[in-house]
Design an enzyme around this catalytic site. Sequence first.
Site, PDB file in Angstrom:
ATOM      1  N   LYS A  78       0.864  -1.198   0.000  1.00  0.00           N
ATOM      2  CA  LYS A  78       0.000   0.000   0.000  1.00  0.00           C
ATOM      3  C   LYS A  78       0.893   1.238   0.000  1.00  0.00           C
ATOM      4  O   LYS A  78       1.904   1.286   0.725  1.00  0.00           O
ATOM      5  CB  LYS A  78      -0.887  -0.033   1.249  1.00  0.00           C
ATOM      6  CG  LYS A  78      -1.944   1.059   1.313  1.00  0.00           C
ATOM      7  CD  LYS A  78      -2.808   0.886   2.573  1.00  0.00           C
ATOM      8  CE  LYS A  78      -3.930   1.892   2.673  1.00  0.00           C
ATOM      9  NZ  LYS A  78      -4.750   1.728   3.877  1.00  0.00           N
ATOM     10  N   SER A 137      -9.719   1.669   2.978  1.00  0.00           N
ATOM     11  CA  SER A 137      -8.886   2.424   2.066  1.00  0.00           C
ATOM     12  C   SER A 137      -7.838   1.605   1.319  1.00  0.00           C
ATOM     13  O   SER A 137      -7.301   2.075   0.326  1.00  0.00           O
ATOM     14  CB  SER A 137      -8.168   3.537   2.836  1.00  0.00           C
ATOM     15  OG  SER A 137      -7.279   2.972   3.792  1.00  0.00           O
ATOM     16  N   SER A 183      -9.808  -0.619   7.186  1.00  0.00           N
ATOM     17  CA  SER A 183      -9.236  -0.501   5.834  1.00  0.00           C
ATOM     18  C   SER A 183      -8.548  -1.730   5.275  1.00  0.00           C
ATOM     19  O   SER A 183      -8.188  -1.735   4.099  1.00  0.00           O
ATOM     20  CB  SER A 183      -8.255   0.663   5.789  1.00  0.00           C
ATOM     21  OG  SER A 183      -8.973   1.841   5.583  1.00  0.00           O
TER      22      SER A 183
HETATM   23  N1  GLN Z   1     -13.007   3.945   6.325  1.00  0.00           N
HETATM   24  C1  GLN Z   1     -12.479   4.408   7.565  1.00  0.00           C
HETATM   25  C2  GLN Z   1     -12.123   5.867   7.438  1.00  0.00           C
HETATM   26  O1  GLN Z   1     -12.479   6.429   6.473  1.00  0.00           O
HETATM   27  C3  GLN Z   1     -11.303   3.587   7.965  1.00  0.00           C
HETATM   28  C4  GLN Z   1     -10.081   3.915   7.194  1.00  0.00           C
HETATM   29  C5  GLN Z   1      -8.897   3.108   7.586  1.00  0.00           C
HETATM   30  O2  GLN Z   1      -9.006   2.089   8.255  1.00  0.00           O
HETATM   31  N2  GLN Z   1      -7.751   3.622   7.212  1.00  0.00           N
HETATM   32  O3  GLN Z   1     -11.498   6.455   8.261  1.00  0.00           O
END
Ligand code: GLN
Length: 486
Positions: free
Chosen positions: A75, A150, A174
Amino acid sequence: MTSIRELHKQLVRKERSAVELANEALDRIQRLEPKLHSFLHITADSALAQAKAVDAKIAAGEEIGMLAGIPIGIKDNMCTAGIPTTCASKILDKFVPPYESTVTQKLKDAGAVMVGKTNLDEFAMGSSTENSGYQVTANPWDLSRVPGGSSGGSAAAVAAAECVVALGSDTGGSIRQPAALCGVVGLKPTYGLVSRYGLVAYASSLDQIGPFGRSVEDAAVLLSAIAGYDPKDSTSLKVEIPNYAKLIRPNFRPRGRLRVGIIKETFGGGLDTVVEEKVKAAIETLQHLGAEIQIISCPTFSYGLPAYYIIAPSEASANLARYDAVKYGIRAEDADNLVEMYKETRAQGFGTEVKRRIMLGTYALSAGYYDAYYLKAQKVRALIKQDFDNAFEKVDVLVSPTSPTTAFKAGEKTADPLSMYLSDLMTIPVNLAGLPGINVPCGFDDKGLPVGMQLIGKPLGESLLLQVAHAYEQATDWHLKTPKLQ
Ligand code: GLN
């Protein structure tokens, strides 16, 4: 689908070379990327150099580890020395880190072959990878749908076999949510098990790096390679790291008493019927495998989402203060004084969601509101942790759906941030409590989209979590299905 274990055997027996594996992955990336857009940077040259080094070791009769020669995606929020790291943000356009994150260093040392850096929501803020400042990743099962986020690039790349395994980061879901939407395994480790050194910070008290794989065993191999104490991360835990993959072989079945608790609150309103059906069927399978099933109530579970959306933006607003056009990334050229330069650079460099979170966080931390918002959210966080502690007095593992829905259409939720935030309803409390959680594929809806089940463990309960997930996986064949891509 070839497992890491099988690929390792083929390499050692010289039936295939690491260069061949790398070229296969790079060819597939070349072919699929125009449709998928899972990668922000493809690192063909360094991948081939790394693969050659592995082949040289094999030729010299040296022993190689399980990950040597295995193509992997990283990532793009983990620093890789000499290779761009953008966090999918324009503000870090062309930023090339001068140092290596601990996890990628460990993988390099293990001989893993990084084929590229994968797409994400800008600074890991989002649930669909649509907040990337560069491109929108497609879901390999239906190109008109999102891969989740994400870490959507990593999940899509693994599902589409552009690489064998990948790393993601999980602050509120994420890793697990995109794993669910792309039909792969994704594990968020216990907070502190994997070093965050070199992971670009979003919300530091929640961020954790973890593996994606097409099987539980592949994810376990990757976890063993990245876990462990790191003096460079002050929240890193000093614990022994088992060989997780060994613990689940061969064909582990839970022995003795295994108590599994269904989190009652996760089967309420807002859950797609098909997700409910598939997860309930998966729980029955666990029961057939010998698990004792109980219904457990975690009354504060549903306060996780509002608490998270105070705590995470608060930490983000502090963490993202460092992007000031002086130390990193782009710089607005048209400003005529320093303050204007800060303002202009941040206005141009950050996307809408990132700006929204910085404003939310700054507000929650401001003098008059700190107690009402930030402090209160921290108290709620303590209650959620308490709920989990109570639950784990009665059961060994908790189960819930991973995501309330299957993959949604690109553009469907972009206009309504709140509906997007709801994607992480089931995963966020696990981060707030610092616990390990894993997504395991558990079926498909009538459109052929994957459904995922979440298993949650006690702190440092990764071994049992992987064993239960593996036992379930071996009793089903969901993980053997692959998306039809040309
Ligand atoms: N979807 C969640 C957010 O928008 C979690 C994101 C993540 O785990 N980085 O913060």
